[in-house]
Design a protein around this motif. Structure first.
Motif, PDB file in Angstrom:
ATOM      1  N   THR A   1       0.469  12.110  -8.075  1.00  0.00           N
ATOM      2  CA  THR A   1       1.080  11.245  -7.066  1.00  0.00           C
ATOM      3  C   THR A   1       0.105  10.796  -5.985  1.00  0.00           C
ATOM      4  O   THR A   1       0.486  10.008  -5.111  1.00  0.00           O
ATOM      5  N   ASP A   2      -1.135  11.268  -6.009  1.00  0.00           N
ATOM      6  CA  ASP A   2      -2.129  10.813  -5.047  1.00  0.00           C
ATOM      7  C   ASP A   2      -2.332   9.302  -5.179  1.00  0.00           C
ATOM      8  O   ASP A   2      -2.268   8.736  -6.273  1.00  0.00           O
ATOM      9  N   ALA A   3      -2.593   8.643  -4.049  1.00  0.00           N
ATOM     10  CA  ALA A   3      -2.669   7.177  -4.034  1.00  0.00           C
ATOM     11  C   ALA A   3      -3.775   6.632  -4.930  1.00  0.00           C
ATOM     12  O   ALA A   3      -3.586   5.619  -5.622  1.00  0.00           O
ATOM     13  N   ALA A   4      -4.957   7.273  -4.936  1.00  0.00           N
ATOM     14  CA  ALA A   4      -6.053   6.791  -5.785  1.00  0.00           C
ATOM     15  C   ALA A   4      -5.675   6.891  -7.256  1.00  0.00           C
ATOM     16  O   ALA A   4      -6.003   6.012  -8.064  1.00  0.00           O
ATOM     17  N   VAL A   5      -4.982   7.964  -7.620  1.00  0.00           N
ATOM     18  CA  VAL A   5      -4.519   8.135  -8.995  1.00  0.00           C
ATOM     19  C   VAL A   5      -3.467   7.087  -9.327  1.00  0.00           C
ATOM     20  O   VAL A   5      -3.481   6.474 -10.403  1.00  0.00           O
TER      21      VAL A   5
ATOM     22  N   GLY B   1       0.779  -1.231   0.000  1.00  0.00           N
ATOM     23  CA  GLY B   1       0.000   0.000   0.000  1.00  0.00           C
ATOM     24  C   GLY B   1       0.805   1.272   0.000  1.00  0.00           C
ATOM     25  O   GLY B   1       0.293   2.339  -0.319  1.00  0.00           O
ATOM     26  N   GLY B   2       2.076   1.200   0.378  1.00  0.00           N
ATOM     27  CA  GLY B   2       2.924   2.377   0.319  1.00  0.00           C
ATOM     28  C   GLY B   2       2.387   3.538   1.128  1.00  0.00           C
ATOM     29  O   GLY B   2       2.015   3.396   2.296  1.00  0.00           O
ATOM     30  N   ALA B   3       2.308   4.703   0.496  1.00  0.00           N
ATOM     31  CA  ALA B   3       1.924   5.928   1.193  1.00  0.00           C
ATOM     32  C   ALA B   3       0.562   5.821   1.857  1.00  0.00           C
ATOM     33  O   ALA B   3       0.349   6.363   2.944  1.00  0.00           O
ATOM     34  N   MET B   4      -0.384   5.102   1.237  1.00  0.00           N
ATOM     35  CA  MET B   4      -1.745   5.117   1.782  1.00  0.00           C
ATOM     36  C   MET B   4      -1.944   4.132   2.936  1.00  0.00           C
ATOM     37  O   MET B   4      -2.984   4.140   3.576  1.00  0.00           O
ATOM     38  N   THR B   5      -0.945   3.304   3.203  1.00  0.00           N
ATOM     39  CA  THR B   5      -1.028   2.398   4.358  1.00  0.00           C
ATOM     40  C   THR B   5       0.207   2.568   5.229  1.00  0.00           C
ATOM     41  O   THR B   5       0.136   3.115   6.325  1.00  0.00           O
ATOM     42  N   ALA B   6       1.369   2.145   4.734  1.00  0.00           N
ATOM     43  CA  ALA B   6       2.607   2.253   5.492  1.00  0.00           C
ATOM     44  C   ALA B   6       2.988   3.704   5.759  1.00  0.00           C
ATOM     45  O   ALA B   6       3.746   3.997   6.688  1.00  0.00           O
ATOM     46  N   GLY B   7       2.455   4.624   4.956  1.00  0.00           N
ATOM     47  CA  GLY B   7       2.708   6.053   5.153  1.00  0.00           C
ATOM     48  C   GLY B   7       1.575   6.774   5.853  1.00  0.00           C
ATOM     49  O   GLY B   7       1.682   7.977   6.127  1.00  0.00           O
ATOM     50  N   GLY B   8       0.475   6.065   6.119  1.00  0.00           N
ATOM     51  CA  GLY B   8      -0.627   6.640   6.887  1.00  0.00           C
ATOM     52  C   GLY B   8      -1.566   7.555   6.128  1.00  0.00           C
ATOM     53  O   GLY B   8      -2.472   8.147   6.725  1.00  0.00           O
ATOM     54  N   PHE B   9      -1.403   7.681   4.802  1.00  0.00           N
ATOM     55  CA  PHE B   9      -2.279   8.578   4.033  1.00  0.00           C
ATOM     56  C   PHE B   9      -3.549   7.812   3.642  1.00  0.00           C
ATOM     57  O   PHE B   9      -3.738   7.410   2.503  1.00  0.00           O
ATOM     58  N   SER B  10      -4.428   7.640   4.622  1.00  0.00           N
ATOM     59  CA  SER B  10      -5.564   6.727   4.454  1.00  0.00           C
ATOM     60  C   SER B  10      -6.909   7.441   4.361  1.00  0.00           C
ATOM     61  O   SER B  10      -7.931   6.912   4.785  1.00  0.00           O
ATOM     62  N   TYR B  11      -6.880   8.637   3.804  1.00  0.00           N
ATOM     63  CA  TYR B  11      -8.118   9.389   3.562  1.00  0.00           C
ATOM     64  C   TYR B  11      -8.024   9.918   2.136  1.00  0.00           C
ATOM     65  O   TYR B  11      -7.371  10.926   1.866  1.00  0.00           O
ATOM     66  N   LEU B  12      -8.649   9.202   1.192  1.00  0.00           N
ATOM     67  CA  LEU B  12      -8.483   9.484  -0.237  1.00  0.00           C
ATOM     68  C   LEU B  12      -9.666  10.271  -0.775  1.00  0.00           C
ATOM     69  O   LEU B  12     -10.808   9.810  -0.723  1.00  0.00           O
ATOM     70  N   GLU B  13      -9.375  11.448  -1.308  1.00  0.00           N
ATOM     71  CA  GLU B  13     -10.441  12.328  -1.799  1.00  0.00           C
ATOM     72  C   GLU B  13     -10.489  12.411  -3.319  1.00  0.00           C
ATOM     73  O   GLU B  13     -11.479  12.907  -3.864  1.00  0.00           O
ATOM     74  N   THR B  14      -9.468  11.977  -4.002  1.00  0.00           N
ATOM     75  CA  THR B  14      -9.427  12.120  -5.455  1.00  0.00           C
ATOM     76  C   THR B  14     -10.054  10.914  -6.157  1.00  0.00           C
ATOM     77  O   THR B  14     -10.245   9.853  -5.580  1.00  0.00           O
TER      78      THR B  14
END
Length: 608
Positions: free
Chosen positions: A416-420, A59-72
């Motif tokens: 670079t957003d995780a959803a993208v 998961g990289g940034a969105m899990t191990a990096g804690g960025f777990s609120y995706l708006e895009t």
């Protein structure tokens, strides 16, 4: 006896050598958002795929990096990202207050996100995943690649036909002789009107994101004062509605994602700070900066009941990796720039025709350093990401995602957003699988075949916000849109610009004739003979199809009238003399002209 012993020894030697070498069609290095998606798509495209990740989580940034609120990309649940989104919603949908609407921000606990991704990859045939597996070396091996990894403390060699660098920081391409750039491009270099006169090495700030939990009013979870703590660094939070900030990224189970702008979470860096030899010290200081923020929140702002959640098993409870928005970018077969987003149809190159992913993200400008240039972007359109941006120039069979994508600095903040990146990774995986499956090289990629594979697995090519995936005409419109026969229409909405297909509006002769003349040699003759009016009609469409396909017009008309609603799912009445709608024309053009079958090169030029 001696001969037998020698034979046994030789056999054991061969067995050991074989065990130390793994052969695969596609190797993905980096298990972040794009890497997971790329590996899944590659395996689903029926080629043997290996994914290695140096950390303990996918998961990289969105899990191990804690960025777990995706708006895009909320309106574009593209392919594998759509699957991940659905699995997250299924986990939390019974929780009180969890928003399950189709385009709500996607909120999840970091550890749960990693668990969902691991379960998803476990269901995919042809895919092997290795966690806690760093790579140490990479080099060419004929037309493929040879990579050395550390697996269970042993060196193992992997030979792959295609290699995807999906590391967070482009660490694979950094080891190879690939041209890399970082920071602001100069205007003379990128030819972007909004670019500065001079290039700089300033990149967007990094952040160590904190996942906090509200433990209740009368609890005290104050952390020890961090090393070098200075309360004045966080003075920008005085007078700010902190409760509003907390609720802006609320996660399930009374958890909160703390990733606040300006003096709060951000830590200023340059491209030099992100070089491998400087990262450890840079990341140490960035961690202390975030720990100082949490201490300030608890002591100066009175939120001592907010303490670290238990997602990360680190000593300080911060994520395993920082949230990095930008690093060095690789030179690809094409370099995507702002004009490809704002005016995609007016460029010499038609990169939208080679689209492998979509984004509706707005470029971030996260700079806490004083004096850094901030760009006044006009309302930012949703856009496509071209195939050539993930294919490394001058290195056969090498692909890049994440921060190494071949884009300009002014575009970087929107990709670079995780959803993208999950959407983009699917496209990269399809491209890598094409190379392996057809035993060809990246010099001979065929965008239309790769795009067809992406569509087969529900990935988006065009960012039409008004055509949902459940629409019966979705695929036809995606394909026709990717040809440019019918172009998207930009509509400003706040600080963003939606791209709409406008399916119920009518088709004009002027908009479709240039493309039809481009791909059909007899089109010019038909237009001169028929002389259709300003609005193209159903009858005009029937006549053109008949002429191009050499089919009797009366038979065609009767067949269309019978199947207008039953087969084509149109909710309009069949009337030959009325203007045809964009939806109707797209479906019929896709069915009878099949313009999507016309080959295009990596720049989007039609190959006749």
């Amino acid at each position: 006896m001696i001969k037998k012993l020698l034979l046994i020894v030789l056999c054991l030697g061969f067995t050991t050598a074989y065990a130390e070498t793994i052969k695969t069609d596609v190797l993905v290095i980096g298990g972040g958002a794009s890497g997971v998606s790329a590996a899944i798509q590659s395996a689903r495209s029926k080629v043997k795929t290996l994914l290695i990740e140096q950390g303990p989580w996918l998961g990289g940034a969105m899990t191990a990096g804690g960025f777990s609120y995706l708006e895009t990309n909320r309106n574009f649940p593209s392919g594998i990202y759509g699957e991940f989104r659905k699995r997250v919603v299924d986990v939390y949908k019974l929780r009180l207050g969890y928003d399950t609407t189709y385009n709500a921000p996607l909120a999840f606990e970091p550890a749960m996100g990693a668990t969902i991704l691991k379960k998803l990859t476990d269901t995919v045939k042809n895919l092997t995943v290795k966690l806690n597996t760093p790579f140490t070396d990479v080099k060419k091996d004929g037309t493929g690649w040879e990579v050395t990894i550390i697996d269970n403390k042993e060196k193992v060699t992997i030979k792959a036909k295609a290699l995807i660098d999906a590391t967070e920081l482009g660490d694979v391409v950094s080891k190879i002789n690939v041209l890399m750039t970082a920071g602001f491009d100069s205007r003379s270099d990128s030819k972007e009107a909004l670019a500065p006169t001079n290039a700089t090495n300033q990149i967007e700030d990094i952040s160590y994101i904190a996942t906090l939990r509200d433990y209740g009013r009368n609890t005290d979870h104050t952390i020890p004062k961090p090393e070098g703590y200075d309360a004045s660094k966080y003075a920008c939070l005085k007078g700010v509605d902190v409760k509003k900030l907390l609720n802006s990224a609320k996660l399930p189970n009374d958890k909160y994602m703390i990733n606040w702008d300006n003096c709060a979470s951000q830590y200023s860096v340059t491209s030099e700070d992100m070089q491998p030899e400087n990262r450890a010290e840079t990341f140490r200081k960035a961690r202390l900066h975030t720990l100082g923020l949490i201490y300030y929140l608890q002591t100066e702002l009175g939120f001592k009941n907010f303490g670290f959640a238990d997602d990360f098993k680190t000593a300080d409870h911060l994520p395993y990796i920082p949230y990095v928005r930008e690093n060095r970018r690789a030179a690809g077969l094409v370099r995507m720039m702002l004009d490809d987003i704002y005016t995609p149809y007016d460029r010499g190159s038609q990169l939208y025709r080679t689209a492998i992913a979509v984004s509706d993200a707005v470029p971030g400008q996260h700079y806490s350093e004083a004096g850094v240039l901030h760009i006044s972007y006009p309302p930012f359109p949703a856009f496509t990401i071209p195939l050539g941006a993930v294919v490394v120039k001058d290195q056969e069979n090498l692909f890049v995602t994440e921060k190494a994508l071949s884009v300009t600095h002014l575009v970087n903040g929107a990709v670079t957003d995780a959803a993208v990146q999950m959407s983009l990774g699917q496209g990269a995986g399809a491209a890598a699988a094409f190379r392996a499956f057809f035993q060809t090289t990246t010099k001979n990629l065929q965008p239309r075949i790769i795009q067809g594979e992406i569509l087969d697995f529900k990935g988006y090519l065009m960012p039409f916000a008004d055509i949902k995936q459940t629409d019966p005409a979705w695929r036809a419109i995606q394909q026709v849109g990717a040809t440019g026969m019918l172009k998207g229409v930009q509509k400003i909405k706040g600080n963003r610009t939606e791209v709409l297909f406008m399916p119920d509006s009518t088709v004009t002769t002027a908009e479709i004739r240039p493309f039809l003349d481009e791909i059909y040699s007899r089109s010019f003759i038909w237009f001169n003979q028929e002389k259709p009016g300003q609005l193209f009609t159903v009858a005009n469409t029937i006549s053109f199809i008949s002429n191009m396909n050499l089919r009797d017009p009366d038979d065609l008309r009767n067949a269309l009238q019978k199947s207008w609603k039953s087969y084509y799912k149109f909710d309009t009445e069949f009337k030959a003399d009325r203007p045809i709608t964009r939806r109707e024309f797209a479906v019929l053009a896709n069915r009878f002209f099949n313009p999507f079958a016309r080959k295009v090169d990596i720049s989007g030029k039609v190959i006749n």
